[in-house]
Write a protein that holds these residues in place. Structure first.
Motif, PDB file in Angstrom:
ATOM      1  N   UNK A  82      63.288   6.582 144.370  1.00  0.00           N
ATOM      2  CA  UNK A  82      64.068   7.288 143.360  1.00  0.00           C
ATOM      3  C   UNK A  82      63.607   6.850 141.972  1.00  0.00           C
ATOM      4  N   UNK A  83      63.684   7.767 141.027  1.00  0.00           N
ATOM      5  CA  UNK A  83      63.304   7.477 139.642  1.00  0.00           C
ATOM      6  C   UNK A  83      64.531   6.960 138.914  1.00  0.00           C
ATOM      7  N   UNK A  84      64.339   5.885 138.166  1.00  0.00           N
ATOM      8  CA  UNK A  84      65.423   5.320 137.364  1.00  0.00           C
ATOM      9  C   UNK A  84      65.019   5.370 135.898  1.00  0.00           C
ATOM     10  N   UNK A  85      65.985   5.633 135.036  1.00  0.00           N
ATOM     11  CA  UNK A  85      65.756   5.641 133.591  1.00  0.00           C
ATOM     12  C   UNK A  85      66.719   4.673 132.953  1.00  0.00           C
ATOM     13  N   UNK A  86      66.189   3.804 132.102  1.00  0.00           N
ATOM     14  CA  UNK A  86      67.020   2.863 131.345  1.00  0.00           C
ATOM     15  C   UNK A  86      66.834   3.189 129.873  1.00  0.00           C
ATOM     16  N   UNK A  87      67.904   3.567 129.213  1.00  0.00           N
ATOM     17  CA  UNK A  87      67.844   3.934 127.803  1.00  0.00           C
ATOM     18  C   UNK A  87      67.534   2.726 126.932  1.00  0.00           C
ATOM     19  N   UNK A  88      66.746   2.949 125.891  1.00  0.00           N
ATOM     20  CA  UNK A  88      66.420   1.900 124.940  1.00  0.00           C
ATOM     21  C   UNK A  88      67.515   1.738 123.904  1.00  0.00           C
ATOM     22  N   UNK A  89      67.402   0.700 123.101  1.00  0.00           N
ATOM     23  CA  UNK A  89      68.453   0.379 122.128  1.00  0.00           C
ATOM     24  C   UNK A  89      68.575   1.457 121.045  1.00  0.00           C
ATOM     25  N   UNK A  90      67.458   2.018 120.581  1.00  0.00           N
ATOM     26  CA  UNK A  90      67.538   3.061 119.545  1.00  0.00           C
ATOM     27  C   UNK A  90      68.234   4.305 120.066  1.00  0.00           C
ATOM     28  N   UNK A  91      67.937   4.688 121.296  1.00  0.00           N
ATOM     29  CA  UNK A  91      68.578   5.872 121.891  1.00  0.00           C
ATOM     30  C   UNK A  91      70.061   5.618 122.099  1.00  0.00           C
ATOM     31  N   UNK A  92      70.421   4.468 122.613  1.00  0.00           N
ATOM     32  CA  UNK A  92      71.838   4.153 122.797  1.00  0.00           C
ATOM     33  C   UNK A  92      72.568   4.101 121.467  1.00  0.00           C
ATOM     34  N   UNK A  93      71.925   3.562 120.449  1.00  0.00           N
ATOM     35  CA  UNK A  93      72.539   3.483 119.135  1.00  0.00           C
ATOM     36  C   UNK A  93      72.759   4.852 118.506  1.00  0.00           C
ATOM     37  N   UNK A  94      71.859   5.796 118.788  1.00  0.00           N
ATOM     38  CA  UNK A  94      72.002   7.129 118.210  1.00  0.00           C
ATOM     39  C   UNK A  94      73.126   7.928 118.869  1.00  0.00           C
TER      40      UNK A  94
END
Length: 96
Positions: A82-94
Motif C-alpha cells: 500500500x502507498x502511504x503519504x506523510x504530509x510535510x510541515x509546510x503543507x500541514x501549516x498551510x
C-alpha cells in the motif's frame, strides 16, 4: 480540485500552455509511481513524502453474517503493498 483543474492552475501559474502543464504533471505522476513500484521513496521537503508499506495477510469478517451461520462470514484477505503519504510541515501549516 480535479486533474484538469490542476493542469489549468499549473499552466496559469507557470505561464505555459495547458499541453505542457499536462505533460509535466503526467511525468511527475509517472515518476512517482515507478519509484514507488520499485520500493523506493519520494520526498518533497516541506510538502510530504510517499512510501510503500506491506500490509500483512489477515482474516476479515462480513458484518452482515449472523452468528451461527456456516463459515461465520470469515474471509482471508491477501497481503498487499500500500502507498502511504506523510504530509510535510509546510503543507500541514498551510491547512491549519
Amino acid at each position: 480540485m480535479n486533474k484538469s483543474e490542476l493542469i489549468d492552475a499549473i499552466a496559469a501559474d507557470a505561464g505555459i500552455t495547458k499541453a505542457a502543464a499536462k505533460l509535466a504533471l503526467e511525468s511527475f505522476l509517472g515518476n512517482v509511481g515507478s519509484t514507488l513500484k520499485k520500493g523506493g521513496r519520494v520526498s518533497l521537503v516541506g510538502f510530504g513524502s510517499w512510501s510503500v508499506s506491506n500490509r500483512a495477510a489477515r482474516e476479515g469478517r462480513n458484518p452482515q453474517w449472523k452468528e451461527g451461520d456456516p463459515g461465520n462470514g470469515k474471509i482471508q484477505i491477501a497481503a498487499k503493498n500500500v502507498v502511504k503519504f506523510k504530509a510535510g510541515s509546510d503543507l500541514e501549516g498551510s491547512v491549519n
